[in-house]
Design a protein around this motif. Structure first.
Motif, PDB file in Angstrom:
ATOM      1  N   GLY A  35       5.414  -6.728  22.214  1.00  5.06           N
ATOM      2  CA  GLY A  35       5.727  -8.150  22.277  1.00  5.06           C
ATOM      3  C   GLY A  35       4.568  -9.014  22.727  1.00  5.06           C
ATOM      4  O   GLY A  35       4.734  -9.931  23.536  1.00  5.06           O
ATOM      5  N   LEU A  36       3.368  -8.759  22.185  1.00  2.00           N
ATOM      6  CA  LEU A  36       2.162  -9.461  22.598  1.00  2.00           C
ATOM      7  C   LEU A  36       1.703 -10.437  21.520  1.00  2.00           C
ATOM      8  O   LEU A  36       1.990 -10.265  20.333  1.00  2.00           O
ATOM      9  N   SER A  37       0.956 -11.450  21.921  1.00  2.00           N
ATOM     10  CA  SER A  37       0.304 -12.339  20.962  1.00  2.00           C
ATOM     11  C   SER A  37      -1.014 -11.703  20.528  1.00  2.00           C
ATOM     12  O   SER A  37      -1.528 -10.793  21.181  1.00  2.00           O
ATOM     13  N   VAL A  38      -1.572 -12.215  19.453  1.00  2.00           N
ATOM     14  CA  VAL A  38      -2.825 -11.648  18.949  1.00  2.00           C
ATOM     15  C   VAL A  38      -3.948 -11.809  19.973  1.00  2.00           C
ATOM     16  O   VAL A  38      -4.837 -10.950  20.084  1.00  2.00           O
ATOM     17  N   ASP A  39      -3.910 -12.866  20.770  1.00  2.00           N
ATOM     18  CA  ASP A  39      -4.947 -13.093  21.776  1.00  2.00           C
ATOM     19  C   ASP A  39      -4.856 -12.127  22.947  1.00  2.00           C
ATOM     20  O   ASP A  39      -5.797 -12.017  23.735  1.00  2.00           O
ATOM     21  N   GLN A  40      -3.730 -11.454  23.078  1.00  2.00           N
ATOM     22  CA  GLN A  40      -3.551 -10.510  24.180  1.00  2.00           C
ATOM     23  C   GLN A  40      -3.992  -9.091  23.830  1.00  2.00           C
ATOM     24  O   GLN A  40      -3.924  -8.215  24.689  1.00  2.00           O
TER      25      GLN A  40
END
Length: 251
Positions: A94-99
């Protein structure tokens, strides 16, 4: 989506995703700030980009750390495999691409890191053997003895970490683009890559042609933002056909 709907837990077996999963078992109420996927660098870590056009299939298949099938070994050389893992980590955790970051770690001993908001890092280390993450997935949450030599920390000498050279490995940049776009684009990325890598393995294109085929296919695709399973399948079929047309027309 089905796992979330049914309250099921997906336990990854890929070494990097397993490492993140294991590190997250120790997390408190705070979510991770970032995860850092480690990449060996593949066969081309120390090969300058100017030589890539002249590399043979046998050159690319000489992976320095892992014994894998031909397709994933080529993807390791382009770092496309790490791009796929970026997309996987986003979905699994459940992460964003920036993470999701990538760091080159030639020794392949640290299988990934999790970074928390207080600046702490948790890492999972282990010998370079896929039996470990596979076994953990099968026995989770238990750990059982495995018939492998233990990791000799003193004998390692050093562990090194490098930023990936994005000019040398443009496939990783393209994978991040697909991750950012989302929708049907990752399916197109994957399908086009399978066609292009197969063409390289059959000596129909140069190594550098892999990226060109995939990049042209991804750029030509009209994204479906929230695709159904059937629309994902349609995107896959379209991408394979488009990539084949590129190959038939010649690069």
């Amino acid at each position: 989506q089905i796992a979330r709907k049914n309250g099921a837990r997906i336990i990854p077996v890929d070494s990097e995703q397993s490492a993140i999963f294991q590190c997250l078992q120790a997390k408190g109420p705070n979510e991770p700030l970032r995860v850092h996927l480690t990449a060996s660098g593949g066969a081309l870590l120390n090969v300058p980009a100017l030589r890539h056009d002249r590399l043979s299939v046998s050159d690319i298949l000489r992976h320095p750390r892992w014994q894998m099938g031909e397709k994933i070994t080529v993807d390791s050389a382009t770092l496309m495999n790490k791009g796929f893992e970026v997309i996987e980590a986003m979905r699994l955790f459940g992460l964003s691409v920036d993470q999701v970051k990538v760091v080159v770690h030639p020794q392949s001993i640290v299988h990934s890191f999790v970074e928390f908001v207080d600046g702490s890092f948790l890492a999972q280390l282990g010998v370079t053997d896929m039996r470990l993450p596979i076994q953990y997935a099968l026995t989770y949450p238990l750990r059982v003895k495995v018939d492998l030599a233990p990791l000799d920390l003193a004998g390692l000498g050093e562990l090194t970490f490098l930023k990936p050279d994005l000019k040398k490995f443009p496939s990783l940049v393209l994978a991040y683009h697909a991750a950012q776009e989302g929708g049907s684009v990752p399916a197109v990325l994957n399908a086009a890559d399978e066609i292009a890598v197969n063409a390289f393995l059959n000596k129909k294109i140069k190594f550098t042609g892999i990226y060109r085929v995939v990049e042209k296919t991804v750029r030509a695709h009209k994204r479906v933002l929230a695709p159904s399973l059937n629309e994902i399948k349609e995107a896959d079929i379209w991408a394979r056909s488009y990539a084949m047309d590129i190959l038939n027309r010649g690069l």
